[in-house]
Structures are given as C-alpha cells and as structure tokens.
Design an enzyme around this catalytic site. Sequence first.
Site, mmCIF file in Angstrom:
data_model
loop_
_atom_site.group_PDB
_atom_site.id
_atom_site.type_symbol
_atom_site.label_atom_id
_atom_site.label_comp_id
_atom_site.label_asym_id
_atom_site.label_seq_id
_atom_site.Cartn_x
_atom_site.Cartn_y
_atom_site.Cartn_z
ATOM 1 C CE1 TYR A 71 38.475 -29.394 6.954
ATOM 2 C CE2 TYR A 71 39.811 -28.605 8.775
ATOM 3 C CZ TYR A 71 38.866 -29.463 8.279
ATOM 4 O OH TYR A 71 38.293 -30.406 9.102
ATOM 5 C CG ASP A 125 38.034 -20.667 8.172
ATOM 6 O OD1 ASP A 125 38.397 -20.508 9.354
ATOM 7 O OD2 ASP A 125 37.627 -21.757 7.723
ATOM 8 C CE LYS A 150 41.568 -25.379 14.246
ATOM 9 N NZ LYS A 150 41.574 -26.829 14.303
HETATM 10 C C1 LIG Z 1 40.633 -23.081 8.821
HETATM 11 C C2 LIG Z 1 39.672 -24.003 9.525
HETATM 12 N N1 LIG Z 1 38.362 -23.759 9.417
HETATM 13 C C3 LIG Z 1 37.461 -24.537 10.026
HETATM 14 C C4 LIG Z 1 37.843 -25.627 10.781
HETATM 15 C C5 LIG Z 1 36.801 -26.504 11.410
HETATM 16 O O1 LIG Z 1 36.791 -26.371 12.795
HETATM 17 P P1 LIG Z 1 36.184 -27.530 13.705
HETATM 18 O O2 LIG Z 1 37.146 -28.675 13.639
HETATM 19 O O3 LIG Z 1 36.077 -26.884 15.064
HETATM 20 O O4 LIG Z 1 34.836 -27.861 13.146
HETATM 21 C C6 LIG Z 1 39.193 -25.921 10.919
HETATM 22 C C7 LIG Z 1 39.624 -27.078 11.716
HETATM 23 O O5 LIG Z 1 40.776 -27.413 11.800
HETATM 24 C C8 LIG Z 1 40.140 -25.103 10.253
HETATM 25 O O6 LIG Z 1 41.443 -25.378 10.306
#
Ligand SMILES: Cc1ncc(COP(=O)(O)O)c(C=O)c1O
Length: 438
Positions: free
Chosen positions: A141, A236, A264
């Site tokens: 993700y 990420d 986060k």
């Molecule tokens: C691993 C990861 N990358 C990126 C994101 C995207 O972040 P945002 O919701 O702040 O756009 C998330 C969101 O949960 C995530 O879990």
Amino acid sequence: MTTQTHGDEELGLIETAKRVLPGGSFGNVASDVVIREGRGGRVWDESGNEYIDFLLGSGPMLVGHAHPEVTAAVEAQLPHGTTFFANNRRGIELAAAIVEAVPCAEKVRFVSTGTEADLYAMRLARAYRKRDKILKFEGGYHGMSDYALMSLAPKRPGNFPSAIPDSAGIPQSVRDEMLIAPFNDAEMVASLVREHRDDLAGVIVEPFQRIIPPAPGFLEALRKVTAEHGIPLIFDEVVTGFRLAYGGAQEYYGIEPDICTLGKVIGGGFPLAAIAGREEIMSHFDRKAVGEEGFLMQVGTLSGNPVAAAAGLASLDILKRPGTYERIFATGRELMGELARLLKRARIAAQVIGEPPLFDVVFTAEEIRDYRGVLRGDAEMLRRFNALLRERGVLKGEAKYYVSLAHTAEDIRHTCDAWASAIDELAAPPAAKRRAGE
Ligand SMILES: Cc1ncc(COP(=O)(O)O)c(C=O)c1O
C-alpha cells in the site's frame, strides 16, 4: 459482556452523513459509528459508548489521543498563526529531528499526506534515474495515486510482473509503467530487477507489508540487487516510521534504503508527511543543485505546517524517552500471545501475524508470507469477529490492531475479555447460536 447501543443523536448524525457523503462515510471505515472524542488509548462515540481504540486514527496516535504534551504544543502555536507557506521554526526543527533519527534521511521534503509522499518518492526516483518504470509488491500500500493503485488488492491475482489496477478512473497507460512482484520472494524480485534494470527507475516496498514481516534475508536481497544496478530503493515508512523503532523499519530490520516516506506519527494527528533520503537523490528537489533538466517541481500549500510540525515534534519528544518502545512492544507481545492462545483453545484455524506494535489475525491454517496468503484467509470470519468486538467495546480497522503507548493493563484486560467472548460466539455451532438468539 455489555454490548453497545446507539442513541437518537448519533443515529441522526448517521442519517445526515448518508444524505451528504457518498456511501455515508469519509471512505475510511464503517459509517455506523460516529466518534465524539478520544483520550489515551480509548475513544467514545456520540452515544457515549466507550471503546479500547486499536484504530488510533489509522496509526498517527501512537502516543495516545489528546496527549497533554501534544495538546500543549499545539495550543502554544495556535495564537501565533497556523500556516505561512514559508520556512518556520517548528518545521525546520521537525526536519532536523527526522534527519537525526532516520538512518537514510540526509534531507527532508514535507508534504501533507502519505499518498503525496509516495507519489513524489516515485517521481524522485524517476528524476534521478531518468527512467520510468517502478517495481512494487503485490498487496503493498502506497497511498491512492494512479501508480500506487496497482495490484494493491486484486481479487483475482494475475501473473507477475503484470499490474492490475485497483480502481476505476486510472489511465490504461499507467499500468504499463508498473512492475509487480510477490513480497518475500527474493529470487523472483532479483530476477525481475535484473531483467528490467535498463527501464527501472526504482523499487518501492513496505518493509513490513501491511501486517506481514519480511522473511529473513528478503530486505537484504532487495538492498543488494538494487544497489548492484544503482536503482533507488524506496522504503514506505508511512506506517513503520517511528513505530517499529525510533528510526523506523530501517533501524529495526537494519537495512538502509535510498529514499523513505514518512507520515502518520510525524504529524502528531495533523496532516503532515515527508520524503526523506540521500542528499544526492534529494537534490532533485533543488533547481540550483541539479539544473532545469533534472529539477523535480514540488510545492504544497500546507507543507511544513507549523501546527502539524509542533504536534509531530511533541510526539517525537515523548517517543524518544527511555523505555517507550519496550513498553509498546510489551503491550503488543502480550496482546498477540493472548489472541493466539484464545483462538487455539477454541480450535479456530488462525494466524496471528505482525510485529508487536501492529498485528492482526488471519483466519487460515497456512503460514502467511505474502498477499496471496492473506487472501486465502476467511475474510467473512474476520468481518464477523471485528463486528463482535465492536459490540464489546473494541474498535479497530478492517485488518490491523495498532498498539499505543497509552494502552494500559486495564485496556489489555478488557480487550482479552472481549476476545474471549467474541471467540466463543464465533466458535459456537449454528444451532447453539440460534438458541442463544431466541
Ligand atoms: C504504508 C502506507 N503508505 C501510504 C499511506 C497513505 O497515507 P495517507 O493516508 O496519509 O495518504 C498509508 C496509509 O495508510 C500507508 O499505510
């Protein structure tokens, strides 16, 4: 076990939400509960029902809701202005704290969401390598951009490395720019990188993919093959940053990427995220350093927002104290152990997987190494379990328990009681359930 009831006021809000929001929700979690407030490791809905909160705002509230030090830092900033679109003290201090904490971070660029951070990290790799293709992992993700929404959650997985779009509205051409590999398969990813090395701009990975830890040697192999070909490796760390360790997954697993993304926790509950990485690569954000040709244009109205930065800095101050991560890990370890024990006692086929700060159960007898392993789990059973838990005052996302520094021994006890009661109901044969409902 008491179960929750929802009063007229909350039901009225739910009705209004259905009228004015598509699907009646913000798009994140189920719309049949409206949260009024949170403190520490708990939240309350508009009917006054109390929940042990393992949703934690989808992760940012690692130190707990309304932490007095975070609140004080935000309140101290508010009378001095809330956004400037210009360098400000708090933003600079947060960038310095990130550079100090995160192994790969020599320079930092702020944005507002993890989605943006990942989008720019991929673009940064393209600008640096002067190539287009990005390799990502099935089930990984990376936010909601066109490029990230490839083989995140395919119902019917395809053949590697072909990408499957996850959403309507994504141009056909984007899928041709993405290569998909199975998580934890070091051999396949190494051979894909070698085969496509002349077209690859970068490899993006969640070092701890959703709730799946990397198999021993997997991240090492990924680091080795990308370094061999000079291909930037992007971690990420939107979820894992400051959660698995103060220096994130790269500290916890001991593998340093070239670029990472953060979100986060670093915003302390406000919209703030970042791209961080090696100076040579990050210099593409600096027109003077790389010239017009290599320059990656990047501007954001709220980037480096002082209120968010103040909240993030206060959160990092709390996390930096001795014993913090030991406590988070002890809480998570106890919870994971007890959940596994209760499921085993009930003879339910299940795997409790993750790392102590972040875990969940997958209802399957088979060991899980990748997205397809999770897909083989009984998703309907997980939905029922989550719903039974919510009725018993435990709130969580669809497939994650986020552990907080603020969760107490009492929160653990309540959660274990709720698990025991919900598992009894899950395990009960249908006839017994019918009788119980009579
Ligand atoms: C691993 C990861 N990358 C990126 C994101 C995207 O972040 P945002 O919701 O702040 O756009 C998330 C969101 O949960 C995530 O879990």
